[in-house]
Design a protein around this motif. Structure first.
Motif, short mmCIF file in Angstrom:
data_model
loop_
_atom_site.label_atom_id
_atom_site.label_comp_id
_atom_site.label_asym_id
_atom_site.label_seq_id
_atom_site.Cartn_x
_atom_site.Cartn_y
_atom_site.Cartn_z
N ARG A 1 59.80 -87.66 53.44
CA ARG A 1 58.84 -86.73 52.81
C ARG A 1 58.19 -85.84 53.86
O ARG A 1 58.06 -84.63 53.69
CB ARG A 1 57.78 -87.51 52.05
CG ARG A 1 56.83 -86.63 51.28
CD ARG A 1 55.80 -87.44 50.48
NE ARG A 1 56.44 -88.27 49.47
CZ ARG A 1 56.40 -89.61 49.45
NH1 ARG A 1 55.74 -90.27 50.37
NH2 ARG A 1 57.00 -90.27 48.50
N GLU A 2 57.79 -86.43 54.98
CA GLU A 2 57.15 -85.66 56.05
C GLU A 2 58.11 -84.63 56.64
O GLU A 2 57.74 -83.48 56.86
CB GLU A 2 56.66 -86.60 57.15
CG GLU A 2 55.95 -85.93 58.29
CD GLU A 2 54.64 -85.27 57.87
OE1 GLU A 2 54.26 -84.27 58.50
OE2 GLU A 2 53.99 -85.74 56.92
N SER B 1 58.62 -81.74 54.21
CA SER B 1 57.45 -80.88 54.02
C SER B 1 57.37 -79.80 55.08
O SER B 1 56.70 -78.78 54.88
CB SER B 1 56.17 -81.71 54.03
OG SER B 1 55.89 -82.20 55.33
#
Length: 72
Positions: A28-29, A32
């Protein structure tokens, strides 16, 4: 991720759920920080396309080697 979700990598220690959460958090990081393709120039999109083409070719080789061994 497959082995964490199925419990095949756990070997009784119970850490698979935490490992899966950490893997998802890292993914997810990383995602992003990516720019949407619509924000990239034509040259940048072509570079991404070429890199993904190369990745797919390499992964195809892995699948070809792994399938007869029952690894896929």
């Amino acid at each position: 991720m497959q082995f964490e979700l199925t419990g095949r990598a756990d070997h009784g220690c119970g850490s698979d759920p935490a490992t899966a959460r950490a893997d998802l958090g890292g993914t997810r990081e990383a995602l992003s920080e990516w720019s949407p393709l619509s924000r990239l120039s034509q040259a940048q999109r072509e570079k991404v396309d070429a890199a993904l083409d190369e990745l797919v070719q390499r992964l195809t080789l892995v699948a070809t080697v792994g399938e007869p061994r029952g690894m896929v």
